[in-house]
Design a protein around this motif. Structure first.
Motif, PDB file in Angstrom:
ATOM      1  N   MET A   1       0.851  -1.182   0.000  1.00  0.00           N
ATOM      2  CA  MET A   1       0.000   0.000   0.000  1.00  0.00           C
ATOM      3  C   MET A   1       0.890   1.237   0.000  1.00  0.00           C
ATOM      4  O   MET A   1       1.876   1.294   0.728  1.00  0.00           O
ATOM      5  N   ASP A   2       0.541   2.227  -0.848  1.00  0.00           N
ATOM      6  CA  ASP A   2       1.389   3.415  -0.920  1.00  0.00           C
ATOM      7  C   ASP A   2       0.548   4.681  -0.797  1.00  0.00           C
ATOM      8  O   ASP A   2      -0.670   4.668  -0.909  1.00  0.00           O
ATOM      9  N   ILE A   3       1.252   5.777  -0.536  1.00  0.00           N
ATOM     10  CA  ILE A   3       0.607   7.068  -0.343  1.00  0.00           C
ATOM     11  C   ILE A   3       0.639   7.837  -1.654  1.00  0.00           C
ATOM     12  O   ILE A   3       1.687   7.989  -2.277  1.00  0.00           O
ATOM     13  N   GLY A   4      -0.527   8.309  -2.063  1.00  0.00           N
ATOM     14  CA  GLY A   4      -0.640   9.088  -3.281  1.00  0.00           C
ATOM     15  C   GLY A   4      -1.261  10.447  -2.984  1.00  0.00           C
ATOM     16  O   GLY A   4      -1.688  10.733  -1.877  1.00  0.00           O
ATOM     17  N   VAL A   5      -1.327  11.274  -4.023  1.00  0.00           N
ATOM     18  CA  VAL A   5      -1.935  12.597  -3.898  1.00  0.00           C
ATOM     19  C   VAL A   5      -2.719  12.910  -5.164  1.00  0.00           C
ATOM     20  O   VAL A   5      -2.221  12.720  -6.275  1.00  0.00           O
ATOM     21  N   HIS A   6      -3.947  13.356  -4.977  1.00  0.00           N
ATOM     22  CA  HIS A   6      -4.758  13.933  -6.048  1.00  0.00           C
ATOM     23  C   HIS A   6      -4.234  15.346  -6.252  1.00  0.00           C
ATOM     24  O   HIS A   6      -4.271  16.166  -5.335  1.00  0.00           O
ATOM     25  N   THR A   7      -3.722  15.666  -7.445  1.00  0.00           N
ATOM     26  CA  THR A   7      -2.828  16.810  -7.612  1.00  0.00           C
ATOM     27  C   THR A   7      -3.452  18.191  -7.850  1.00  0.00           C
ATOM     28  O   THR A   7      -2.698  19.168  -7.898  1.00  0.00           O
ATOM     29  N   PRO A   8      -4.780  18.377  -8.001  1.00  0.00           N
ATOM     30  CA  PRO A   8      -5.293  19.744  -8.237  1.00  0.00           C
ATOM     31  C   PRO A   8      -4.833  20.803  -7.247  1.00  0.00           C
ATOM     32  O   PRO A   8      -4.646  21.969  -7.656  1.00  0.00           O
ATOM     33  N   PRO A   9      -4.612  20.508  -5.949  1.00  0.00           N
ATOM     34  CA  PRO A   9      -4.129  21.571  -5.051  1.00  0.00           C
ATOM     35  C   PRO A   9      -2.759  22.126  -5.432  1.00  0.00           C
ATOM     36  O   PRO A   9      -2.365  23.187  -4.932  1.00  0.00           O
ATOM     37  N   LEU A  10      -2.049  21.427  -6.319  1.00  0.00           N
ATOM     38  CA  LEU A  10      -0.720  21.869  -6.747  1.00  0.00           C
ATOM     39  C   LEU A  10      -0.759  22.425  -8.167  1.00  0.00           C
ATOM     40  O   LEU A  10       0.235  22.386  -8.892  1.00  0.00           O
ATOM     41  N   ALA A  11      -1.916  22.969  -8.557  1.00  0.00           N
ATOM     42  CA  ALA A  11      -2.089  23.454  -9.926  1.00  0.00           C
ATOM     43  C   ALA A  11      -1.142  24.595 -10.278  1.00  0.00           C
ATOM     44  O   ALA A  11      -0.894  24.856 -11.468  1.00  0.00           O
ATOM     45  N   ASP A  12      -0.609  25.280  -9.269  1.00  0.00           N
ATOM     46  CA  ASP A  12       0.325  26.377  -9.542  1.00  0.00           C
ATOM     47  C   ASP A  12       1.719  25.868  -9.887  1.00  0.00           C
ATOM     48  O   ASP A  12       2.596  26.665 -10.255  1.00  0.00           O
ATOM     49  N   GLU A  13       1.924  24.560  -9.766  1.00  0.00           N
ATOM     50  CA  GLU A  13       3.209  23.941 -10.110  1.00  0.00           C
ATOM     51  C   GLU A  13       3.111  23.246 -11.465  1.00  0.00           C
ATOM     52  O   GLU A  13       2.045  22.757 -11.852  1.00  0.00           O
ATOM     53  N   SER A  14       4.216  23.166 -12.179  1.00  0.00           N
ATOM     54  CA  SER A  14       4.279  22.301 -13.356  1.00  0.00           C
ATOM     55  C   SER A  14       4.201  20.853 -12.901  1.00  0.00           C
ATOM     56  O   SER A  14       4.341  20.559 -11.702  1.00  0.00           O
ATOM     57  N   LEU A  15       3.976  19.938 -13.830  1.00  0.00           N
ATOM     58  CA  LEU A  15       3.966  18.523 -13.465  1.00  0.00           C
ATOM     59  C   LEU A  15       5.300  18.138 -12.834  1.00  0.00           C
ATOM     60  O   LEU A  15       5.333  17.467 -11.788  1.00  0.00           O
ATOM     61  N   GLU A  16       6.397  18.572 -13.439  1.00  0.00           N
ATOM     62  CA  GLU A  16       7.716  18.229 -12.888  1.00  0.00           C
ATOM     63  C   GLU A  16       7.891  18.825 -11.491  1.00  0.00           C
ATOM     64  O   GLU A  16       8.408  18.163 -10.583  1.00  0.00           O
ATOM     65  N   GLY A  17       7.454  20.067 -11.309  1.00  0.00           N
ATOM     66  CA  GLY A  17       7.569  20.694 -10.003  1.00  0.00           C
ATOM     67  C   GLY A  17       6.730  19.995  -8.952  1.00  0.00           C
ATOM     68  O   GLY A  17       7.168  19.795  -7.816  1.00  0.00           O
ATOM     69  N   ALA A  18       5.504  19.609  -9.327  1.00  0.00           N
ATOM     70  CA  ALA A  18       4.631  18.897  -8.387  1.00  0.00           C
ATOM     71  C   ALA A  18       5.231  17.551  -8.014  1.00  0.00           C
ATOM     72  O   ALA A  18       5.218  17.158  -6.836  1.00  0.00           O
ATOM     73  N   LEU A  19       5.779  16.835  -9.003  1.00  0.00           N
ATOM     74  CA  LEU A  19       6.376  15.533  -8.726  1.00  0.00           C
ATOM     75  C   LEU A  19       7.587  15.673  -7.805  1.00  0.00           C
ATOM     76  O   LEU A  19       7.770  14.861  -6.887  1.00  0.00           O
ATOM     77  N   SER A  20       8.409  16.685  -8.033  1.00  0.00           N
ATOM     78  CA  SER A  20       9.592  16.871  -7.186  1.00  0.00           C
ATOM     79  C   SER A  20       9.189  17.172  -5.752  1.00  0.00           C
ATOM     80  O   SER A  20       9.763  16.617  -4.801  1.00  0.00           O
ATOM     81  N   TYR A  21       8.192  18.027  -5.582  1.00  0.00           N
ATOM     82  CA  TYR A  21       7.713  18.363  -4.243  1.00  0.00           C
ATOM     83  C   TYR A  21       7.156  17.127  -3.548  1.00  0.00           C
ATOM     84  O   TYR A  21       7.491  16.841  -2.381  1.00  0.00           O
ATOM     85  N   LEU A  22       6.320  16.364  -4.237  1.00  0.00           N
ATOM     86  CA  LEU A  22       5.705  15.182  -3.624  1.00  0.00           C
ATOM     87  C   LEU A  22       6.735  14.092  -3.357  1.00  0.00           C
ATOM     88  O   LEU A  22       6.637  13.369  -2.352  1.00  0.00           O
ATOM     89  N   ASP A  23       7.710  13.981  -4.214  1.00  0.00           N
ATOM     90  CA  ASP A  23       8.768  12.996  -3.998  1.00  0.00           C
ATOM     91  C   ASP A  23       9.526  13.306  -2.710  1.00  0.00           C
ATOM     92  O   ASP A  23       9.856  12.404  -1.928  1.00  0.00           O
ATOM     93  N   GLU A  24       9.783  14.580  -2.454  1.00  0.00           N
ATOM     94  CA  GLU A  24      10.462  14.975  -1.211  1.00  0.00           C
ATOM     95  C   GLU A  24       9.636  14.623   0.018  1.00  0.00           C
ATOM     96  O   GLU A  24      10.185  14.368   1.092  1.00  0.00           O
ATOM     97  N   LEU A  25       8.301  14.598  -0.133  1.00  0.00           N
ATOM     98  CA  LEU A  25       7.424  14.239   0.990  1.00  0.00           C
ATOM     99  C   LEU A  25       7.339  12.738   1.213  1.00  0.00           C
ATOM    100  O   LEU A  25       6.785  12.294   2.218  1.00  0.00           O
ATOM    101  N   GLY A  26       7.841  11.957   0.255  1.00  0.00           N
ATOM    102  CA  GLY A  26       7.743  10.509   0.359  1.00  0.00           C
ATOM    103  C   GLY A  26       6.520   9.931  -0.321  1.00  0.00           C
ATOM    104  O   GLY A  26       6.177   8.760  -0.121  1.00  0.00           O
ATOM    105  N   VAL A  27       5.852  10.735  -1.145  1.00  0.00           N
ATOM    106  CA  VAL A  27       4.684  10.268  -1.895  1.00  0.00           C
ATOM    107  C   VAL A  27       5.153   9.445  -3.085  1.00  0.00           C
ATOM    108  O   VAL A  27       6.128   9.790  -3.747  1.00  0.00           O
ATOM    109  N   SER A  28       4.448   8.350  -3.371  1.00  0.00           N
ATOM    110  CA  SER A  28       4.892   7.485  -4.468  1.00  0.00           C
ATOM    111  C   SER A  28       3.859   7.316  -5.575  1.00  0.00           C
ATOM    112  O   SER A  28       4.091   6.559  -6.518  1.00  0.00           O
TER     113      SER A  28
END
Length: 322
Positions: A1-28
């Protein structure tokens, strides 16, 4: 089981930026919007559908961070009595299914939709009681429309090897587990739940019982991690069918909250354990709609709690039972 995020709250970020931020949080895992109410800021369908080069770029961005897409989201009303709106929602769904197939994504998340109360009505009609009798007749009409539509979508999704994960939601035909089970039984096995507990709490539904009920029917295709807090003082006065604006927090009977701010850590551990009992081992996709905190703080606190709740390994043998 893994932790994910529904990404609309990060709409101000590019896809790459959102992925980098979530990766730092440990989201997979991510659940990006591709149409409808979630929008499509991170994965515009028209740019990626049938476009091998753009799709490969997404794969590369995900692979660099050891992340995946748990589902594509397009929440709308394909049963709307306005033909133009219904057709637009239907196109979004079908193209989302096609894109999911091309990206090797297992599921598309959506709503069941809501028809009008009869063939001559112009507005969707959410019916919550069978009386007076015309309401029961309208509900029967709505189910006929829904079964015909979702039976066809079930076949389309099956052709593409994609599951349809419907979020049980107020002001939609399917808003609780028995309706979800009925739609699946009358349409097909590609139809199942995007199990979001937030809409069930305020209806008085016990979440672990609902998981068991749908899990016994193999009807959970995807899961949202989203909490709700009931404010008893307001609920005692006006109940929980509350039309107060979401940003008028002091006067609402309930609010969507970040994970852990409606129910404690022990409750979320029970949810994770019950999901494992019924065989679900996919993503817990955090949907942030807590108006009392910022998107990033809400996401970060939700990730922090869920990291202590999720299981990262397969169950071992019950050696103590030998």
């Amino acid at each position: 089981m893994d932790i994910g995020v529904h990404t609309p709250p990060l709409a101000d970020e590019s896809l790459e930026g959102a992925l980098s931020y979530l990766d730092e949080l440990g989201v997979s895992a991510i659940e990006p919007g591709v149409g409808g109410h979630p929008g499509q800021d991170h994965l515009p369908r028209a740019e990626y559908l049938d476009n091998d080069a753009e799709q490969q770029e997404v794969r590369n961005l995900l692979d660099e961070r050891d992340m995946r897409i748990s589902a594509l989201a397009t929440h709308n009303n394909p049963l709307h009595p306005d033909d133009e709106r219904a057709e637009r929602a239907d196109t979004e769904l079908r193209e989302a299914i096609e894109l999911a197939d091309q990206l090797d994504v297992d599921a598309v998340t959506c709503f069941s939709g809501l028809p009008a109360g009869g063939p001559n009505d112009e507005v969707p009609n959410w019916i919550t009681a069978p009386w007076p009798p015309e309401h029961d007749e309208a509900l029967e009409y709505q189910w006929e429309q829904a079964v015909a539509y979702w039976s066809d979508l079930n076949e389309y999704a099956d052709e593409h090897g994609v599951d349809i994960a419907i979020e049980m939601h107020p002001n939609m035909l399917v808003y609780e587990p028995h309706g979800m089970a009925r739609l699946r039984e009358e349409t097909g096995e590609r139809i199942g739940a995007n199990f979001d507990p937030s809409h069930l709490y305020w209806q008085g539904i016990t979440i672990t019982d609902a998981i068991r009920y749908l899990g016994e029917r193999d009807a959970i295709h995807h899961v949202h991690a989203k909490d709700t807090k009931i404010y008893d003082a307001q609920a005692r006065e006006k109940g929980v069918l509350d039309t107060t604006a979401y940003d008028d927090e002091p006067n609402r009977s309930w609010l969507f909250r970040s994970v852990g701010y409606g129910h404690g850590e022990g409750h979320w551990k029970d949810i994770v354990s019950t999901l494992r009992m019924v065989g679900y081992d996919g993503a817990l996709s955090i949907e942030h709609e807590d108006s009392l905190t910022s998107s990033r703080e809400g996401l970060e606190k939700a990730v922090d709690l869920l990291e202590r709740a999720v299981f990262e390994t397969e169950p071992g043998e019950a050696y103590w039972a030998d």
